[in-house]
Design a protein around this motif. Structure first.
Motif, PDB file in Angstrom:
ATOM      1  N   LYS A  14      -5.960   6.265  -0.902  1.00  0.00           N
ATOM      2  CA  LYS A  14      -6.459   6.118  -2.278  1.00  0.00           C
ATOM      3  C   LYS A  14      -5.349   6.375  -3.292  1.00  0.00           C
ATOM      4  O   LYS A  14      -5.116   5.581  -4.202  1.00  0.00           O
ATOM      5  N   GLY A  15      -4.676   7.515  -3.116  1.00  0.00           N
ATOM      6  CA  GLY A  15      -3.598   7.870  -4.059  1.00  0.00           C
ATOM      7  C   GLY A  15      -2.453   6.869  -3.992  1.00  0.00           C
ATOM      8  O   GLY A  15      -1.920   6.429  -5.010  1.00  0.00           O
ATOM      9  N   THR A  16      -2.090   6.486  -2.766  1.00  0.00           N
ATOM     10  CA  THR A  16      -0.980   5.541  -2.541  1.00  0.00           C
ATOM     11  C   THR A  16      -1.248   4.215  -3.247  1.00  0.00           C
ATOM     12  O   THR A  16      -0.388   3.685  -3.965  1.00  0.00           O
ATOM     13  N   THR A  32      -9.048  13.283  -9.226  1.00  0.00           N
ATOM     14  CA  THR A  32      -9.500  14.681  -9.326  1.00  0.00           C
ATOM     15  C   THR A  32      -8.640  15.582  -8.439  1.00  0.00           C
ATOM     16  O   THR A  32      -8.398  16.732  -8.788  1.00  0.00           O
ATOM     17  N   ARG A  37      -4.839  20.003  -8.298  1.00  0.00           N
ATOM     18  CA  ARG A  37      -3.536  20.567  -7.885  1.00  0.00           C
ATOM     19  C   ARG A  37      -2.731  21.004  -9.099  1.00  0.00           C
ATOM     20  O   ARG A  37      -2.016  22.010  -9.065  1.00  0.00           O
ATOM     21  N   GLN A  58     -12.888  22.281   1.934  1.00  0.00           N
ATOM     22  CA  GLN A  58     -14.205  22.069   1.326  1.00  0.00           C
ATOM     23  C   GLN A  58     -14.058  21.380  -0.024  1.00  0.00           C
ATOM     24  O   GLN A  58     -12.995  21.419  -0.646  1.00  0.00           O
ATOM     25  N   GLN A  93     -22.192  13.600  -8.249  1.00  0.00           N
ATOM     26  CA  GLN A  93     -21.041  13.192  -9.079  1.00  0.00           C
ATOM     27  C   GLN A  93     -21.168  11.718  -9.481  1.00  0.00           C
ATOM     28  O   GLN A  93     -20.844  11.338 -10.609  1.00  0.00           O
ATOM     29  N   ARG A 128       2.097  13.689   6.208  1.00  0.00           N
ATOM     30  CA  ARG A 128       2.299  14.059   4.811  1.00  0.00           C
ATOM     31  C   ARG A 128       2.517  15.574   4.688  1.00  0.00           C
ATOM     32  O   ARG A 128       3.300  16.031   3.868  1.00  0.00           O
ATOM     33  N   ARG A 146     -12.149  18.551   6.393  1.00  0.00           N
ATOM     34  CA  ARG A 146     -12.213  17.647   5.229  1.00  0.00           C
ATOM     35  C   ARG A 146     -12.917  16.352   5.603  1.00  0.00           C
ATOM     36  O   ARG A 146     -13.717  15.823   4.821  1.00  0.00           O
ATOM     37  N   GLY A 174      -2.989  -1.089   8.345  1.00  0.00           N
ATOM     38  CA  GLY A 174      -1.941  -2.086   8.179  1.00  0.00           C
ATOM     39  C   GLY A 174      -0.894  -1.561   7.231  1.00  0.00           C
ATOM     40  O   GLY A 174      -0.891  -0.366   6.896  1.00  0.00           O
TER      41      GLY A 174
HETATM   42  P1  B4P Z   1      -3.104   9.244   0.241  1.00  0.00           P
HETATM   43  O1  B4P Z   1      -3.128   7.918  -0.449  1.00  0.00           O
HETATM   44  O2  B4P Z   1      -2.324  10.291  -0.413  1.00  0.00           O
HETATM   45  O3  B4P Z   1      -4.518   9.830   0.559  1.00  0.00           O
HETATM   46  P2  B4P Z   1      -5.792  10.118  -0.302  1.00  0.00           P
HETATM   47  O4  B4P Z   1      -6.824   9.168   0.255  1.00  0.00           O
HETATM   48  O5  B4P Z   1      -5.515  10.026  -1.763  1.00  0.00           O
HETATM   49  O6  B4P Z   1      -6.022  11.666   0.077  1.00  0.00           O
HETATM   50  P3  B4P Z   1      -6.927  12.944  -0.104  1.00  0.00           P
HETATM   51  O7  B4P Z   1      -8.360  12.597   0.084  1.00  0.00           O
HETATM   52  O8  B4P Z   1      -6.332  13.938   0.820  1.00  0.00           O
HETATM   53  O9  B4P Z   1      -6.708  13.542  -1.505  1.00  0.00           O
HETATM   54  P4  B4P Z   1      -7.395  14.208  -2.748  1.00  0.00           P
HETATM   55  O10 B4P Z   1      -6.220  14.653  -3.493  1.00  0.00           O
HETATM   56  O11 B4P Z   1      -8.336  13.245  -3.398  1.00  0.00           O
HETATM   57  O12 B4P Z   1      -2.540   8.957   1.691  1.00  0.00           O
HETATM   58  C1  B4P Z   1      -2.339   9.975   2.663  1.00  0.00           C
HETATM   59  C2  B4P Z   1      -1.047   9.745   3.433  1.00  0.00           C
HETATM   60  O13 B4P Z   1      -1.112   8.515   4.153  1.00  0.00           O
HETATM   61  C3  B4P Z   1       0.191   9.670   2.540  1.00  0.00           C
HETATM   62  O14 B4P Z   1       1.220  10.432   3.118  1.00  0.00           O
HETATM   63  C4  B4P Z   1       0.565   8.189   2.539  1.00  0.00           C
HETATM   64  O15 B4P Z   1       1.947   7.984   2.435  1.00  0.00           O
HETATM   65  C5  B4P Z   1       0.041   7.722   3.890  1.00  0.00           C
HETATM   66  N1  B4P Z   1      -0.390   6.339   3.860  1.00  0.00           N
HETATM   67  C6  B4P Z   1      -1.076   5.735   2.857  1.00  0.00           C
HETATM   68  N2  B4P Z   1      -1.323   4.435   3.182  1.00  0.00           N
HETATM   69  C7  B4P Z   1      -0.776   4.228   4.443  1.00  0.00           C
HETATM   70  C8  B4P Z   1      -0.705   3.103   5.324  1.00  0.00           C
HETATM   71  N3  B4P Z   1      -1.220   1.921   5.000  1.00  0.00           N
HETATM   72  N4  B4P Z   1      -0.121   3.278   6.519  1.00  0.00           N
HETATM   73  C9  B4P Z   1       0.418   4.460   6.860  1.00  0.00           C
HETATM   74  N5  B4P Z   1       0.403   5.570   6.072  1.00  0.00           N
HETATM   75  C10 B4P Z   1      -0.193   5.448   4.871  1.00  0.00           C
HETATM   76  O16 B4P Z   1      -8.296  15.466  -2.275  1.00  0.00           O
HETATM   77  C11 B4P Z   1      -7.810  16.732  -1.898  1.00  0.00           C
HETATM   78  C12 B4P Z   1      -8.888  17.834  -2.006  1.00  0.00           C
HETATM   79  O17 B4P Z   1      -9.236  18.055  -3.412  1.00  0.00           O
HETATM   80  C13 B4P Z   1     -10.246  17.568  -1.357  1.00  0.00           C
HETATM   81  O18 B4P Z   1     -10.240  17.891   0.021  1.00  0.00           O
HETATM   82  C14 B4P Z   1     -11.198  18.500  -2.185  1.00  0.00           C
HETATM   83  O19 B4P Z   1     -11.125  19.836  -1.762  1.00  0.00           O
HETATM   84  C15 B4P Z   1     -10.628  18.435  -3.573  1.00  0.00           C
HETATM   85  N6  B4P Z   1     -11.304  17.425  -4.435  1.00  0.00           N
HETATM   86  C16 B4P Z   1     -10.687  16.334  -4.996  1.00  0.00           C
HETATM   87  N7  B4P Z   1     -11.578  15.600  -5.699  1.00  0.00           N
HETATM   88  C17 B4P Z   1     -12.780  16.232  -5.580  1.00  0.00           C
HETATM   89  C18 B4P Z   1     -14.101  15.928  -6.068  1.00  0.00           C
HETATM   90  N8  B4P Z   1     -14.342  14.826  -6.794  1.00  0.00           N
HETATM   91  N9  B4P Z   1     -15.117  16.787  -5.764  1.00  0.00           N
HETATM   92  C19 B4P Z   1     -14.883  17.886  -5.035  1.00  0.00           C
HETATM   93  N10 B4P Z   1     -13.659  18.223  -4.537  1.00  0.00           N
HETATM   94  C20 B4P Z   1     -12.604  17.406  -4.798  1.00  0.00           C
END
Ligand code: B4P
Length: 192
Positions: A14-16, A32, A37, A58, A93, A128, A146, A174
């Motif tokens: 998602k972040g990427t 969020t 963070r 959590q 939410q 990561r 998680r 991919g």
């Molecule tokens: P990311 O892109 O960073 O992953 P994400 O889905 O954004 O991550 P996450 O769910 O952990 O984050 P969040 O901050 O929202 O990709 C992960 C890794 O994969 C990276 O290293 C990237 O380089 C790699 N990658 C990406 N695409 C790839 C591909 N195609 N192939 C290979 N590698 C790839 O959440 C963190 C915490 O914050 C939650 O657990 C919760 O505690 C809290 N939180 C956040 N929002 C909340 C909400 N709305 N309600 C309650 N708690 C919340």
């Protein structure tokens, strides 16, 4: 406005992908996770509360993230649209977001749901964890927690948007470029 929810389990990308999509469509990125963070880094009271929950894998309480998002909607009232990244993560939410947008004569345009198998998620997050030092990526048991929170509390959010005819599922396996192309194809189709 173009208002997109980028959805998927932890590590789905998602972040990427958000980083590239905001450039392409000139949207405001509301993550969020990033906002929480930032609160942790600034050692605010909210950050201290959030840190403990995040380190256990959590979710933080709904009212905390809903309040943060509403402030951001007001602070960016003239935006061309938003990418909601990692929000909404519960049905409560999602309902709050629908209401907040409706009060501003806006709505979600589409939800883009990235689908990635669990073992790939764990591999990506442990990788990561080595590079970023993020505390919630260090330990496989926290990562599995998680993913369990996602299955229990977050996965039902997809049905919420499916009922509104807004759910688009995207293969999240991919290269980053291939997945970006799949996302832009889906976005261009809903924009047309
Ligand atoms: P990311 O892109 O960073 O992953 P994400 O889905 O954004 O991550 P996450 O769910 O952990 O984050 P969040 O901050 O929202 O990709 C992960 C890794 O994969 C990276 O290293 C990237 O380089 C790699 N990658 C990406 N695409 C790839 C591909 N195609 N192939 C290979 N590698 C790839 O959440 C963190 C915490 O914050 C939650 O657990 C919760 O505690 C809290 N939180 C956040 N929002 C909340 C909400 N709305 N309600 C309650 N708690 C919340």
């Amino acid at each position: 406005m173009l208002n997109l929810v980028l959805f998927g389990p932890p590590g789905a990308g998602k972040g990427t992908q958000s980083e590239r999509l905001i450039e392409q469509y000139k949207l405001v990125h509301l993550s969020t996770g990033d906002m929480l963070r930032s609160e942790i880094n600034q050692q605010t009271e909210l950050g201290l509360r959030a840190r403990k929950l995040m380190d256990e894998g959590q979710l933080v309480p709904d009212e905390v993230v809903i309040g943060i998002i509403e402030n951001q909607l007001d602070n960016n009232a003239s935006a061309a649209g938003f990418i909601f990244d990692g929000f909404p993560r519960t049905v409560a939410q999602a309902s709050a977001l629908d209401q907040a947008l409706s009060a501003r004569n806006e709505a979600i345009t589409a939800m883009l749901a990235l689908q990635v198998p669990e073992e790939e998620l764990i591999k990506r997050l442990l990788e990561r964890g080595k590079e970023s030092g993020r505390s919630d990526d260090q330990d496989e048991s926290i990562i599995r927690n998680r993913i369990q929170e996602y299955e229990n509390k977050t996965a039902p959010v997809a049905q919420h948007y499916e009922q509104q005819g807004k759910l688009h599922t995207i293969n999240g396996l991919g290269s980053i470029e291939d997945i970006y192309q799949r996302l832009t194809n889906a976005i261009d189709a809903v924009k047309a």
